[in-house]
Each structure stands twice: as structure tokens, then as C-alpha cells.
Design a protein around this motif. Structure first.
Motif, short mmCIF file in Angstrom:
data_model
loop_
_atom_site.label_atom_id
_atom_site.label_comp_id
_atom_site.label_asym_id
_atom_site.label_seq_id
_atom_site.Cartn_x
_atom_site.Cartn_y
_atom_site.Cartn_z
N UNK A 9 0.81 -1.22 0.00
CA UNK A 9 0.00 0.00 0.00
C UNK A 9 0.84 1.27 0.00
N UNK A 10 0.17 2.37 -0.32
CA UNK A 10 0.78 3.69 -0.24
C UNK A 10 -0.29 4.68 0.22
N UNK A 11 0.10 5.55 1.15
CA UNK A 11 -0.75 6.67 1.56
C UNK A 11 -0.08 7.94 1.08
N UNK A 12 -0.85 8.80 0.43
CA UNK A 12 -0.33 10.05 -0.13
C UNK A 12 -0.51 11.16 0.90
N UNK A 13 0.60 11.59 1.53
CA UNK A 13 0.57 12.58 2.59
C UNK A 13 1.36 13.83 2.18
N UNK A 14 1.17 14.92 2.91
CA UNK A 14 1.97 16.12 2.64
C UNK A 14 3.47 15.88 2.87
N UNK A 15 3.82 14.85 3.66
CA UNK A 15 5.22 14.52 3.91
C UNK A 15 5.76 13.59 2.82
N UNK A 16 4.97 13.37 1.78
CA UNK A 16 5.36 12.47 0.71
C UNK A 16 4.61 11.15 0.82
#
Length: 98
Positions: A9-16
């Protein structure tokens, strides 16, 4: 198809983008599992299964202590959902069964 499995999985956050391996072990209308990635490993808390929809929480300590509220829907080998990080907002996540 069961929601059980291991997902990349990947979560798209402001930290990348935050990549992680998410395991789901259902038991009726609940589930246990782990989330292992760049920020370390954490256990699923309060995991619930409703059809092909999962809801759960995770406690993180980096970059600061907080509880993440998560929800995802499994469709075949794909998972899509969101992670809510308190006052920091809600971020999209997706994954595929490994």
C-alpha cells in the motif's frame, strides 16, 4: 473474495508518499493485522469488517503521537481508502494484494 491477505500500500501525505505492507487477518466481523513501513511497524486496533469494507485505528509516535483512523474497501485484489490523521487531515491510500 475474502478481505484476508497481505497488501502493498501507499498513503499520499503532505510529507510524501508513505509505503507500507498491510496484513489483514479477519475473524468474523473483526480483524487483526499489522502495518509495516517507513515509520516502523504498528498493530491494527479496533479492526472491523463490514462486507468488503475495513475500518481500523493505528497509533503512531513519529512524527508525533496520534491515532490514525482508517477505512478501506477491498475490490478483488485492489484496496482503496483513506487515512485520517487528526487535525492534519485525511489522505488517500491504495494498495494491491501481494
Amino acid at each position: 473474495m475474502s478481505v484476508a491477505g497481505t497488501y502493498n500500500c501507499v498513503t499520499h501525505t503532505p510529507m510524501g508518499d508513505q509505503t507500507f505492507v498491510f496484513t489483514v487477518k479477519p475473524d468474523g466481523d473483526t480483524f487483526t493485522g499489522t502495518n509495516s513501513g517507513q515509520m516502523g511497524s504498528m498493530d491494527v486496533e479496533n479492526g472491523k469488517v463490514d462486507g468488503n469494507t475495513l475500518t481500523w485505528q493505528m497509533k503512531i509516535t513519529v512524527p508525533m503521537p496520534m491515532t490514525l483512523d482508517c477505512t478501506a474497501t477491498v475490490d478483488g485484489d485492489a484496496m482503496t481508502g483513506k487515512v485520517t490523521a487528526g487535525m492534519f487531515g485525511t489522505f488517500p491510500m491504495e494498495g494491491t494484494r501481494a
